[in-house]
Motif scaffolding. Structure first.
Motif, short mmCIF file in Angstrom:
data_model
loop_
_atom_site.label_atom_id
_atom_site.label_comp_id
_atom_site.label_asym_id
_atom_site.label_seq_id
_atom_site.Cartn_x
_atom_site.Cartn_y
_atom_site.Cartn_z
N LYS A 26 31.80 35.42 24.57
CA LYS A 26 31.03 36.35 23.74
C LYS A 26 29.70 36.70 24.40
CE LYS A 26 30.77 35.29 19.35
NZ LYS A 26 30.62 34.46 18.12
N ASN A 27 29.02 35.69 24.93
CA ASN A 27 27.71 35.93 25.53
C ASN A 27 27.82 36.78 26.79
OD1 ASN A 27 26.51 34.40 23.53
ND2 ASN A 27 26.48 32.52 24.74
N ASP A 28 28.81 36.48 27.63
CA ASP A 28 28.94 37.24 28.88
C ASP A 28 29.34 38.69 28.59
OD1 ASP A 28 28.22 35.00 30.22
OD2 ASP A 28 30.15 34.64 31.19
N TRP A 29 30.21 38.88 27.62
CA TRP A 29 30.58 40.24 27.22
C TRP A 29 29.33 41.02 26.81
CZ3 TRP A 29 35.45 42.76 26.40
CH2 TRP A 29 35.40 43.92 25.62
N THR A 30 28.54 40.42 25.95
CA THR A 30 27.32 41.08 25.47
C THR A 30 26.37 41.38 26.63
OG1 THR A 30 27.45 40.03 23.31
CG2 THR A 30 25.29 40.82 23.99
N ASN A 31 26.15 40.39 27.48
CA ASN A 31 25.20 40.56 28.57
C ASN A 31 25.66 41.58 29.59
OD1 ASN A 31 23.28 38.75 27.57
ND2 ASN A 31 24.30 37.00 28.52
N MET A 32 26.95 41.60 29.89
CA MET A 32 27.45 42.55 30.86
C MET A 32 27.32 43.99 30.36
SD MET A 32 28.28 41.03 33.65
CE MET A 32 26.85 40.03 33.28
N TYR A 33 27.67 44.20 29.09
CA TYR A 33 27.54 45.57 28.56
C TYR A 33 26.07 45.97 28.39
CZ TYR A 33 32.45 46.58 28.08
OH TYR A 33 33.77 46.86 28.35
N LYS A 34 25.24 45.02 28.08
CA LYS A 34 23.81 45.30 28.03
C LYS A 34 23.32 45.74 29.40
CE LYS A 34 21.34 42.46 25.70
NZ LYS A 34 20.63 41.22 25.29
N ALA A 35 23.74 44.99 30.43
CA ALA A 35 23.31 45.32 31.80
C ALA A 35 23.85 46.67 32.24
CB ALA A 35 23.79 44.22 32.75
N ILE A 36 25.13 46.92 31.94
CA ILE A 36 25.75 48.19 32.33
C ILE A 36 25.03 49.37 31.68
CG2 ILE A 36 27.83 49.60 31.99
CD1 ILE A 36 29.41 46.93 32.48
N THR A 37 24.78 49.25 30.39
CA THR A 37 24.13 50.34 29.67
C THR A 37 22.75 50.62 30.23
OG1 THR A 37 25.37 49.81 27.67
CG2 THR A 37 23.38 51.12 27.39
N ARG A 38 22.02 49.56 30.55
CA ARG A 38 20.68 49.74 31.12
C ARG A 38 20.74 50.43 32.48
NH1 ARG A 38 17.38 44.20 29.47
NH2 ARG A 38 17.74 44.41 27.23
N MET A 39 21.67 49.99 33.33
CA MET A 39 21.73 50.59 34.66
C MET A 39 22.25 52.02 34.62
SD MET A 39 20.26 48.86 36.86
CE MET A 39 19.14 48.10 35.68
N LEU A 40 23.15 52.31 33.70
CA LEU A 40 23.60 53.71 33.56
C LEU A 40 22.43 54.60 33.14
CD1 LEU A 40 27.10 53.39 31.83
CD2 LEU A 40 26.63 54.25 34.14
N ALA A 41 21.61 54.09 32.23
CA ALA A 41 20.44 54.86 31.80
C ALA A 41 19.49 55.10 32.97
CB ALA A 41 19.73 54.14 30.67
N VAL A 42 19.26 54.06 33.77
CA VAL A 42 18.38 54.21 34.93
C VAL A 42 18.99 55.19 35.93
CG1 VAL A 42 17.27 53.03 36.86
CG2 VAL A 42 17.44 51.90 34.64
#
Length: 593
Positions: free
Chosen positions: A96-112
């Motif tokens: 659960k934690n890794d799923w959340t963190n990976m999508y958080k990271a992906i969304t941030r980098m896509l925005a950047v």
């Protein structure tokens, strides 16, 4: 990178505003509005630095000591986490934690990335190119983790709305893999080989190396071989001259390191204190509970290049004697190490500031700081909860850990791994030539470079033989670096080795608080020590997968089973978290959960 990355959390907390959603963490929780951010190159730099957060680079098997040991290299007393007990379910917290963190990271980098691509003159052409490459590198790494752990996952390569996040379906991992390759290709094309400023951001070599890892994990050996060879051909990396020194906290620069997350006491980026306590001896104030397995000890070759059950050099009473030098740098040695050293099976060795000796009759050990003997808290005859199998990890651990603060850099990719990935991919393709043997022997040459022995050069060309060699070579070279779990997953050996397997420890003995009193009628004394059977007494046999069989020792009363492990086949993929499926009914579940 240390200065920029270690300060970014404080800067982000002050500058960024908060927006959030539960599902997939699709909105950046501390993302700045484009109206007041991305106005300078430094703001872009700070946003990219977010990608280097350690939580976005999770280690497989290292949860900071809360759930250590997902494979057959690491044990944790008589405890088993969900993976080795076969109890992973759709509420598994790590998944659960890794799923959340990976999508958080992906969304941030896509925005950047979107801001980089649409900015108008804020960045110089060189900055724009490099920043786009860096964001692409992160996206390649993050998506790789998702598809290798969960299989098919929801994929998007541009920002999506909250409403879309409630309905998005899982995408075929094969399609995502091609996108991963594209990200790494952009990164390798845009990023420099190194930075003249001395900063340690992602580089061309890192993009190529992580592309090779992604391909190897997904069984695409052709792409893995090409990417690894391209990294090698950069001629930017070389093996550190001293294997043991590479992993110490004092080693901050090495041409072997391709990608790392730096740690520094100055910037409060250190190893979690509880993990340090789990790793260091009880004589040093630790717990000695996260320990190397006997299987790992048995896996290192003897200095003639043969496994322990075939080599005439192996001595079951002195299991560290005449072994691959990396063993002595990975596990704290004891007993005799080579002919003529004047040591016996009951001898200890210096580790940190004290002698380490698990022998039950050595109830006192030497303290090099005080110059005197003290009670040995690392022998089972004195302390029930010292190492249950007599072993301790040494790799990366020295006296710098004595104050329970350590800043060893987190090495995530190094050149030795690239060489072995190249060799493995070529072996699997059955494209065996001199370059394959050279890659393996380059790693082995370094292993033997600071020893009294010479590398027993690998000359075999048979595919099956070389497959065994390179897999065992990975185990010896990379032990304790949290890569073994994914090796077993991609080789489809996790269930073969761990389902119905065991962890083993010393024969039973009850500890006595008085160091002058030893339980003489214990199995450890009666069956092992008194008849001269310390340490193992019997040489374990090694099977075709490099796994040692310790049941003959158990049957003879020379050892005991600590735990019985389980790994049902559905655990090759992690579950899609239940919370996500409740939010999005279009998310199907992996088989078996």
């Amino acid at each position: 990178m240390k200065k920029h990355i270690n300060n970014v959390a404080m800067l982000i907390a002050i500058i960024f505003i908060v927006s959030s959603c539960v599902e997939l963490d699709l909105d950046q929780q501390d993302a700045a509005s484009s109206e007041n951010w991305y106005q300078t190159s430094e703001q872009f730099r700070q946003s990219l630095n977010e990608g280097y957060r350690p939580t976005f680079f999770p280690s497989d098997g290292n949860d900071g000591a809360y759930n250590p040991g997902w494979d057959d290299d690491v044990n944790y007393r008589t405890n088993l986490g969900p993976i080795k007990s076969g109890t992973v379910d759709s509420n598994y917290s790590r998944a659960k934690n890794d799923w959340t963190n990976m999508y958080k990271a992906i969304t941030r980098m896509l925005a950047v990335l979107e801001q980089i691509q649409t900015q108008n003159g804020v960045l110089t052409p060189t900055e724009k190119e490099e920043y786009e490459g860096e964001a692409s590198f992160f996206l390649g790494v993050y998506w790789t983790y998702l598809i290798t752990h969960y299989g098919d996952v929801p994929f998007y390569d541009s920002s999506i709305t909250v409403d879309e996040s409630f309905t998005i379906e899982r995408t075929d991992k094969a399609f995502i893999l091609q996108k991963i390759y594209e990200y790494f290709d952009v990164a390798s094309q845009n990023l420099p080989v190194s930075y003249s400023s001395g900063m340690e951001y992602a580089t061309k070599g890192a993009a190529l190396a992580f592309k090779a890892r992604a391909a190897l994990y997904m069984g695409d050996n052709a792409t893995a071989a090409i990417a690894a060879k391209a990294c090698m051909d950069l001629n930017a990396y070389e093996l550190h001259p001293n294997f043991e020194e590479l992993f110490l906290s004092s080693t901050k620069e090495s041409k072997e390191i391709i990608f790392k997350l730096p740690r520094s006491e100055e910037f409060l980026q250190t190893i979690k204190s509880n993990f340090i306590l789990y790793m260091i001896p009880r004589n040093e104030g630790g717990y000695a509970s996260v320990i190397p397995s006997w299987e790992l000890l048995a896996s290192f070759e003897c200095v003639d290049g043969l496994p322990i059950d075939e080599s005439p050099l192996f001595d079951s009473h002195n299991p560290f004697k005449n072994r691959d030098p990396r063993l002595l740098a990975t596990i704290v040695p004891f007993g005799s190490l080579k002919d003529g050293d004047g040591l016996s099976p009951d001898s200890g060795s210096r580790h940190m500031a004290r002698e380490y000796n698990p022998h039950p009759e050595h109830t006192r050990v030497f303290n090099y700081l005080t110059g005197s003997e003290e009670t040995n808290k690392d022998t089972k005859s004195n302390q029930n909860f010292c190492s249950f199998n007599g072993l301790l990890f040494k790799k990366g651990i020295d006296s710098d850990w004595a104050d329970k603060i350590a800043a060893n850099d987190l090495i995530l990719m190094r050149y030795a791994d690239v060489l072995l990935m190249y060799a493995e991919a070529k072996i699997e393709l059955n494209e065996i030539d001199a370059s394959v043997l050279n890659a393996i022997n380059e790693v082995r040459d370094r292993a033997y470079a600071n020893s009294d022995f010479e590398n027993p050069t690998v000359v075999a060309t048979d595919q099956a033989k070389l497959r065994y060699i390179v897999r065992n070579e990975r185990r010896s070279e990379l032990a304790g670096e949290w890569l073994r779990y994914m090796d077993l997953i991609r080789w489809r050996l996790a269930d073969v080795i761990m389902d119905g397997g065991h962890t083993y420890g010393l024969a039973p003995i009850a500890a006595n608080a008085d160091p002058d009193v030893i339980q003489e009628n214990s199995d450890l004394m009666v069956n092992v020590v008194n008849p001269g059977n310390w340490f193992w007494g019997v040489t374990p046999q090694i099977d075709e997968n490099g796994v040692a069989d310790f049941m003959p020792l158990v049957d003879a009363g020379l050892a005991q089973i600590l735990t019985t492990t389980s790994f049902p086949s559905h655990q090759y993929l992690w579950p899609i978290p239940d919370d996500e499926r409740r939010l999005n009914p279009n998310l199907t579940q992996n088989e078996g959960y």
